[in-house]
Design a protein around this motif. Structure first.
Motif, PDB file in Angstrom:
ATOM      1  N   ASN A 164       0.859  -1.186   0.000  1.00  0.00           N
ATOM      2  CA  ASN A 164       0.000   0.000   0.000  1.00  0.00           C
ATOM      3  C   ASN A 164       0.898   1.239   0.000  1.00  0.00           C
ATOM      4  O   ASN A 164       1.511   1.564   1.011  1.00  0.00           O
ATOM      5  CB  ASN A 164      -0.915  -0.006   1.223  1.00  0.00           C
ATOM      6  N   GLN A 165       0.951   1.910  -1.106  1.00  0.00           N
ATOM      7  CA  GLN A 165       1.941   2.964  -1.297  1.00  0.00           C
ATOM      8  C   GLN A 165       1.703   4.208  -0.444  1.00  0.00           C
ATOM      9  O   GLN A 165       2.619   4.998  -0.238  1.00  0.00           O
ATOM     10  CB  GLN A 165       1.979   3.358  -2.776  1.00  0.00           C
ATOM     11  N   SER A 166       0.489   4.404   0.072  1.00  0.00           N
ATOM     12  CA  SER A 166       0.205   5.610   0.850  1.00  0.00           C
ATOM     13  C   SER A 166      -0.199   5.326   2.289  1.00  0.00           C
ATOM     14  O   SER A 166      -0.570   6.238   3.017  1.00  0.00           O
ATOM     15  CB  SER A 166      -0.912   6.423   0.173  1.00  0.00           C
ATOM     16  N   LEU A 167      -0.144   4.086   2.706  1.00  0.00           N
ATOM     17  CA  LEU A 167      -0.561   3.735   4.063  1.00  0.00           C
ATOM     18  C   LEU A 167       0.377   4.367   5.084  1.00  0.00           C
ATOM     19  O   LEU A 167       1.580   4.142   5.069  1.00  0.00           O
ATOM     20  CB  LEU A 167      -0.577   2.217   4.230  1.00  0.00           C
ATOM     21  N   GLU A 168      -0.179   5.165   5.999  1.00  0.00           N
ATOM     22  CA  GLU A 168       0.620   5.898   6.971  1.00  0.00           C
ATOM     23  C   GLU A 168       0.437   5.399   8.404  1.00  0.00           C
ATOM     24  O   GLU A 168       1.396   5.329   9.162  1.00  0.00           O
ATOM     25  CB  GLU A 168       0.273   7.385   6.907  1.00  0.00           C
ATOM     26  N   ASN A 169      -0.797   5.071   8.772  1.00  0.00           N
ATOM     27  CA  ASN A 169      -1.091   4.702  10.159  1.00  0.00           C
ATOM     28  C   ASN A 169      -1.832   3.382  10.222  1.00  0.00           C
ATOM     29  O   ASN A 169      -2.717   3.123   9.401  1.00  0.00           O
ATOM     30  CB  ASN A 169      -1.958   5.777  10.836  1.00  0.00           C
ATOM     31  N   VAL A 170      -1.502   2.567  11.225  1.00  0.00           N
ATOM     32  CA  VAL A 170      -2.186   1.296  11.462  1.00  0.00           C
ATOM     33  C   VAL A 170      -2.481   1.194  12.955  1.00  0.00           C
ATOM     34  O   VAL A 170      -1.600   1.421  13.780  1.00  0.00           O
ATOM     35  CB  VAL A 170      -1.321   0.093  11.027  1.00  0.00           C
ATOM     36  N   THR A 171      -3.734   0.854  13.290  1.00  0.00           N
ATOM     37  CA  THR A 171      -4.115   0.605  14.671  1.00  0.00           C
ATOM     38  C   THR A 171      -4.526  -0.850  14.809  1.00  0.00           C
ATOM     39  O   THR A 171      -5.391  -1.330  14.078  1.00  0.00           O
ATOM     40  CB  THR A 171      -5.286   1.515  15.096  1.00  0.00           C
ATOM     41  N   LEU A 172      -3.888  -1.569  15.749  1.00  0.00           N
ATOM     42  CA  LEU A 172      -4.142  -2.994  15.958  1.00  0.00           C
ATOM     43  C   LEU A 172      -4.878  -3.167  17.280  1.00  0.00           C
ATOM     44  O   LEU A 172      -4.363  -2.810  18.334  1.00  0.00           O
ATOM     45  CB  LEU A 172      -2.822  -3.762  15.984  1.00  0.00           C
ATOM     46  N   SER A 173      -6.073  -3.731  17.206  1.00  0.00           N
ATOM     47  CA  SER A 173      -6.903  -3.865  18.404  1.00  0.00           C
ATOM     48  C   SER A 173      -6.511  -5.085  19.230  1.00  0.00           C
ATOM     49  O   SER A 173      -5.718  -5.932  18.806  1.00  0.00           O
ATOM     50  CB  SER A 173      -8.382  -3.950  18.009  1.00  0.00           C
ATOM     51  N   ASP A 174      -7.135  -5.194  20.382  1.00  0.00           N
ATOM     52  CA  ASP A 174      -6.834  -6.255  21.339  1.00  0.00           C
ATOM     53  C   ASP A 174      -7.070  -7.632  20.726  1.00  0.00           C
ATOM     54  O   ASP A 174      -8.102  -7.894  20.120  1.00  0.00           O
ATOM     55  CB  ASP A 174      -7.745  -6.079  22.558  1.00  0.00           C
ATOM     56  N   GLY A 175      -6.092  -8.516  20.871  1.00  0.00           N
ATOM     57  CA  GLY A 175      -6.247  -9.902  20.455  1.00  0.00           C
ATOM     58  C   GLY A 175      -6.038 -10.185  18.982  1.00  0.00           C
ATOM     59  O   GLY A 175      -6.273 -11.299  18.529  1.00  0.00           O
ATOM     60  N   ILE A 176      -5.589  -9.212  18.216  1.00  0.00           N
ATOM     61  CA  ILE A 176      -5.414  -9.423  16.787  1.00  0.00           C
ATOM     62  C   ILE A 176      -4.270 -10.400  16.520  1.00  0.00           C
ATOM     63  O   ILE A 176      -3.267 -10.408  17.229  1.00  0.00           O
ATOM     64  CB  ILE A 176      -5.155  -8.084  16.058  1.00  0.00           C
ATOM     65  N   GLU A 177      -4.451 -11.246  15.502  1.00  0.00           N
ATOM     66  CA  GLU A 177      -3.405 -12.177  15.055  1.00  0.00           C
ATOM     67  C   GLU A 177      -3.134 -11.895  13.588  1.00  0.00           C
ATOM     68  O   GLU A 177      -4.014 -12.072  12.753  1.00  0.00           O
ATOM     69  CB  GLU A 177      -3.865 -13.630  15.233  1.00  0.00           C
TER      70      GLU A 177
END
Length: 396
Positions: free
Chosen positions: A234-247
């Motif tokens: 993803n050429q423009s992806l800047e921020n990622v938020t990972l919620s509780d329990g993600i695999e």
């Protein structure tokens, strides 16, 4: 509201246009049985016992087209039921390869609960869905020309290779409060996409589902099982938020050159080779006041992270606990990162307010040396701000 009004007008207009022909015509095919033609749409009874009928693609069954360029040269309104020989048959599904390349809008009654594979590809206009659709089959909604996609609220499953290579600017998933599964290779190749939020109900996001979306800038992911290479390229992806329990699966966030901030809400299960070729990560922010003592990040991940330009940000008064956990996470590059306490994330020095009734603001570099951010050269461009007992990290 505007979209709903437009769709209602389309629905009513379609009903008026088709009102000239309310007679159900019977069509007999020597090889495929009996079909019915009603208001410019072909149907086939799928369950005689439950009295269910579905629209079909006449070309699939080798039927002679009775009128016009089937389904493409007029508005279509699917009714809730059709009366045949005194019996009422419910329109409960849309059969495989039925609708595609629609030039005009289509609306459907709320009796429809299932869309089978390979439908609504190459459409030029949005569709007014049944509110009760629970599943889409594979290969639906590809190569569409309209800009916004609103999916049915009761959708539970989206099949593989759906919603690919479109011109959508926004995809509204957060209203699908029962959505549990997104099939593999879905939502990829959307060159204009810049808005996606996910419902908390999601349990599975398949392999390669959101790869190669050139304009997407933000992901907020629920505690789901996320497939391999799901959000790569993803050429423009800047921020990622990972919620509780993600695999997350192997290679999940590779090749995202603009990715700068990762927020982890609580427990996080790392994977092999995730977050590689992401050289501009500057912040890994943990939100939980109590670090996950079992945190593991494979050595194969974060290969391109620069310890001189990145920092781990944790809540106030949790620095010592996080130091121990990060030191034992299994990733030598992550364990080298400085750990900074922070209440709030501040984007730039310009956004800092200094109330008159608190202590003077002080700035330090990552080595703890006090500096003047207006005159001193700071490399890397990460500062530490202190106002009394309030300490936070700043990216300039």
């Amino acid at each position: 509201m505007g979209k709903k009004i437009l769709f209602m007008v389309v629905f009513l207009f379609a009903s008026v246009v088709n009102a000239w022909s309310h007679e159900v015509k019977e069509i007999i095919s020597p090889s495929h049985g009996v079909f019915y033609y009603y208001e410019n749409v072909y149907y086939k009874i799928t369950n005689e016992e439950k009295k269910e009928i579905t629209p079909i693609n006449p070309v699939v069954y080798g039927l002679t087209i009775l009128d016009g360029w089937y389904y493409r040269d007029s508005l279509i309104a699917l009714p809730p039921d059709i009366h045949i020989a005194g019996e009422e048959y419910t329109v409960s599904s849309i059969s495989e390869e039925c609708f595609g390349c629609l030039v005009y809008p289509l609306s459907m009654a709320n009796t429809v609960t299932q869309v089978e594979f390979c439908n609504f590809n190459g459409c030029y206009q949005p569709i007014l869905w049944s509110e009760n659709i629970e599943s889409f089959g594979d290969n639906c909604l590809n190569l569409c020309e309209f800009s916004h996609l609103v999916l049915p609220k009761r959708l539970k499953r989206l099949g593989a290779e759906c919603v690919n290579n479109n011109q959508f600017h926004r995809i509204y998933l957060e209203d699908c409060e029962e959505l549990e599964e997104i099939g593999e290779k879905s939502f990829s190749g959307n060159s204009m996409l810049n808005y996606v939020y996910f419902p908390s109900s999601l349990k599975v996001i398949g392999n390669n589902s959101f790869c190669n979306n050139k304009m997407l800038t933000y992901y907020d992911l629920p505690g789901a099982i996320v497939g391999e290479e799901c959000f790569c390229d993803n050429q423009s992806l800047e921020n990622v938020t990972l919620s509780d329990g993600i695999e997350i699966g192997a290679g999940c966030f590779n090749n995202n050159p603009k990715l700068s901030k990762i927020t982890i809400n609580s427990k996080f299960s790392g994977a092999e080779n995730c977050f590689n070729n992401c050289p501009n990560i500057r912040v890994i922010k943990f939100m939980d006041k109590h670090p996950d003592e079992e945190l593991k990040i494979p050595e194969s991940s974060f290969k391109d992270i620069d310890p001189e330009k990145c920092a781990i940000v944790v809540p106030m008064y949790c620095q010592e606990e996080y130091k121990e956990v990060i030191r034992n996470c299994g990733n030598s590059r992550i364990s080298q990162l400085p750990i900074i306490q922070s209440v709030d994330y501040v984007d730039s020095v310009d956004n800092i307010d200094t109330p008159a009734d608190i202590e003077e603001v002080e700035f330090f570099n990552l080595s703890g040396v006090k500096i003047n951010p207006e005159s001193d050269v700071v490399s890397p461009q990460i500062l530490i701000k202190r106002q009394g007992n309030h300490v936070e990290k700043i990216i300039r």
